[in-house]
Write an enzyme that holds these catalytic residues in place. Structure first.
Site, PDB file in Angstrom:
ATOM      1  N   SER A 223       0.876  -1.183   0.000  1.00 33.31           N
ATOM      2  CA  SER A 223       0.000   0.000   0.000  1.00 33.31           C
ATOM      3  C   SER A 223       0.909   1.228   0.000  1.00 33.31           C
ATOM      4  CB  SER A 223      -0.845  -0.002   1.285  1.00 33.31           C
ATOM      5  OG  SER A 223      -1.465   1.253   1.497  1.00 33.31           O
TER       6      SER A 223
ATOM      7  N   TYR B  93      -2.016  -1.158  10.413  1.00 34.25           N
ATOM      8  CA  TYR B  93      -1.977  -1.301   8.950  1.00 34.25           C
ATOM      9  C   TYR B  93      -0.649  -0.773   8.403  1.00 34.25           C
ATOM     10  CZ  TYR B  93      -3.931  -1.057   4.159  1.00 34.25           C
ATOM     11  OH  TYR B  93      -4.170  -1.214   2.817  1.00 34.25           O
TER      12      TYR B  93
HETATM   13  P1  NAD Z   1     -11.428  -6.270   0.216  1.00 35.37           P
HETATM   14  O1  NAD Z   1     -12.015  -6.139   1.579  1.00 35.37           O
HETATM   15  O2  NAD Z   1     -12.278  -6.065  -0.978  1.00 35.37           O
HETATM   16  O3  NAD Z   1     -10.744  -7.689   0.021  1.00 35.37           O
HETATM   17  C1  NAD Z   1     -10.037  -8.312   1.047  1.00 35.37           C
HETATM   18  C2  NAD Z   1     -10.008  -9.789   0.758  1.00 35.37           C
HETATM   19  O4  NAD Z   1      -9.301 -10.428   1.825  1.00 35.37           O
HETATM   20  C3  NAD Z   1     -11.402 -10.431   0.706  1.00 35.37           C
HETATM   21  O5  NAD Z   1     -11.401 -11.463  -0.263  1.00 35.37           O
HETATM   22  C4  NAD Z   1     -11.549 -11.013   2.102  1.00 35.37           C
HETATM   23  O6  NAD Z   1     -12.463 -12.103   2.165  1.00 35.37           O
HETATM   24  C5  NAD Z   1     -10.122 -11.468   2.339  1.00 35.37           C
HETATM   25  N1  NAD Z   1      -9.806 -11.698   3.745  1.00 35.37           N
HETATM   26  C6  NAD Z   1     -10.026 -10.898   4.814  1.00 35.37           C
HETATM   27  N2  NAD Z   1      -9.620 -11.509   5.931  1.00 35.37           N
HETATM   28  C7  NAD Z   1      -9.107 -12.705   5.553  1.00 35.37           C
HETATM   29  C8  NAD Z   1      -8.521 -13.792   6.250  1.00 35.37           C
HETATM   30  N3  NAD Z   1      -8.390 -13.793   7.594  1.00 35.37           N
HETATM   31  N4  NAD Z   1      -8.120 -14.868   5.547  1.00 35.37           N
HETATM   32  C9  NAD Z   1      -8.283 -14.920   4.206  1.00 35.37           C
HETATM   33  N5  NAD Z   1      -8.826 -13.919   3.494  1.00 35.37           N
HETATM   34  C10 NAD Z   1      -9.236 -12.827   4.169  1.00 35.37           C
HETATM   35  O7  NAD Z   1     -10.174  -5.279   0.244  1.00 35.37           O
HETATM   36  P2  NAD Z   1      -9.242  -4.687  -0.909  1.00 35.37           P
HETATM   37  O8  NAD Z   1      -9.370  -3.231  -0.846  1.00 35.37           O
HETATM   38  O9  NAD Z   1      -9.455  -5.385  -2.205  1.00 35.37           O
HETATM   39  O10 NAD Z   1      -7.812  -5.038  -0.305  1.00 35.37           O
HETATM   40  C11 NAD Z   1      -6.956  -6.004  -0.846  1.00 35.37           C
HETATM   41  C12 NAD Z   1      -5.535  -5.675  -0.472  1.00 35.37           C
HETATM   42  O11 NAD Z   1      -5.157  -4.430  -1.058  1.00 35.37           O
HETATM   43  C13 NAD Z   1      -5.324  -5.519   1.040  1.00 35.37           C
HETATM   44  O12 NAD Z   1      -4.084  -6.092   1.410  1.00 35.37           O
HETATM   45  C14 NAD Z   1      -5.286  -4.018   1.219  1.00 35.37           C
HETATM   46  O13 NAD Z   1      -4.538  -3.643   2.343  1.00 35.37           O
HETATM   47  C15 NAD Z   1      -4.619  -3.598  -0.071  1.00 35.37           C
HETATM   48  N6  NAD Z   1      -4.835  -2.195  -0.424  1.00 35.37           N
HETATM   49  C16 NAD Z   1      -6.101  -1.718  -0.614  1.00 35.37           C
HETATM   50  C17 NAD Z   1      -6.260  -0.386  -0.963  1.00 35.37           C
HETATM   51  C18 NAD Z   1      -7.619   0.208  -1.216  1.00 35.37           C
HETATM   52  O14 NAD Z   1      -7.703   1.426  -1.348  1.00 35.37           O
HETATM   53  N7  NAD Z   1      -8.690  -0.570  -1.308  1.00 35.37           N
HETATM   54  C19 NAD Z   1      -5.151   0.449  -1.100  1.00 35.37           C
HETATM   55  C20 NAD Z   1      -3.881  -0.079  -0.882  1.00 35.37           C
HETATM   56  C21 NAD Z   1      -3.731  -1.406  -0.553  1.00 35.37           C
END
Ligand code: NAD
Length: 258
Positions: free
Chosen positions: A140, A153
């Site tokens: 991130s 985080y």
């Molecule tokens: P999201 O909530 O849509 O997806 C998260 C996924 O992780 C889901 O499939 C959920 O079921 C799974 N998950 C959660 N807890 C879990 C566990 N204990 N075991 C297995 N799976 C689990 O979120 P997202 O925004 O798509 O985030 C995905 C990644 O991208 C994360 O690592 C997040 O930190 C990173 N990220 C997101 C953003 C953003 O703006 N959305 C920005 C930077 C980084």
């Protein structure tokens, strides 16, 4: 486009958001997919099937090393192993340090950081035997800079960038690469929860809260998309990515250029 026919990609946390988008991009390039996560499994499997690629889902809780091992056993049994590992599973919690719930801290460190150690240690032996592999850690902007309220985080994502560098160095003389991608805001369920919290706290509309979230941090004023992140993962899997090693590659609408 890179051809990943015959390769298998395991994407953690891929039932929604960024993980599902990346899994779809890898499937479009021909890879078999191992999905993981707690979201709508049938919809995620259908999205991969629509590309013509093979997919299987494993419900491993990424806090649990024994379940992560079982997921790798499934990948081995179904597809013969994992060639491309995308560590994407992640959760968020926003609270000042002194009020931060201890269990939330432990869960965020386990899911956002330690799971990447477990998957990497399990994936590397077969990648070394094949002298080819791609490990992409979805960190991130918070792997590069901090934001108030996001102690666990930010700590986990900085840690993931560190794990990326060490893994890249330990595999530097092989056909295995390891890199981190550092997205800015992407409109997924994880960020929708933060937008809802701003709308409620400041008694403003959801649209106004979304504009506030972006204008505070992301100069482009636009969200990054899962498809754009999928495109970067494909580049890292292509021959053009061979000498990209240990990078923390921002795709953040200019956030970390400030
Ligand atoms: P999201 O909530 O849509 O997806 C998260 C996924 O992780 C889901 O499939 C959920 O079921 C799974 N998950 C959660 N807890 C879990 C566990 N204990 N075991 C297995 N799976 C689990 O979120 P997202 O925004 O798509 O985030 C995905 C990644 O991208 C994360 O690592 C997040 O930190 C990173 N990220 C997101 C953003 C953003 O703006 N959305 C920005 C930077 C980084």
């Amino acid at each position: 486009m890179v051809n990943l026919q015959g390769k298998t990609a395991l994407v953690t946390g891929s039932t929604s958001g960024i993980g599902l988008g990346i899994a779809q991009s890898l499937a479009q390039a021909g890879a078999n997919i191992v999905l993981n996560g707690f979201g709508d499994v049938d919809a995620a499997l259908a999205a991969i099937a629509a590309t013509g690629a093979q997919a299987v889902h494993h419900p491993a809780d990424m806090r649990r090393p024994d379940e992560i091992e079982a997921m790798f056993a499934l990948a081995q049994a179904r597809f013969g192993g994992v060639d491309i590992l995308v560590n994407n599973a992640g959760i968020q919690h926003v609270s000042p340090v002194e009020d931060f719930p201890v269990q939330k801290w432990d869960d965020i460190i386990a899911i956002n950081l330690s799971s990447g150690f477990h998957t990497t240690r399990l994936a590397l032996p077969a990648m070394r035997a094949a002298n080819w592999g791609r490990i992409v850690n979805i960190a991130s902007v918070h792997g590069l800079v901090g934001s108030a309220g996001k102690s666990a985080y930010v700590a986990a994502k900085h840690g993931l960038v560190g794990l990326t560098k060490v893994t890249a160095l330990e595999t530097a003389a092989t056909g295995i690469t390891c890199n981190a991608i550092c997205p800015g805001f992407v409109l997924t369920p994880l960020v929708a929860a933060q937008i809802d919290a701003i709308a409620q706290r400041e008694n403003i509309s959801r649209d106004a809260a979304q504009a506030r979230l972006l204008s505070d941090k992301q100069p482009s004023g636009q969200f990054v998309t899962p498809e754009q992140l999928g495109g970067l993962v494909l580049m890292l899997c292509s021959p053009a990515g061979e000498q990209v090693r240990g990078a923390a590659w921002a795709m953040d609408g200019g956030w970390t250029a400030q």
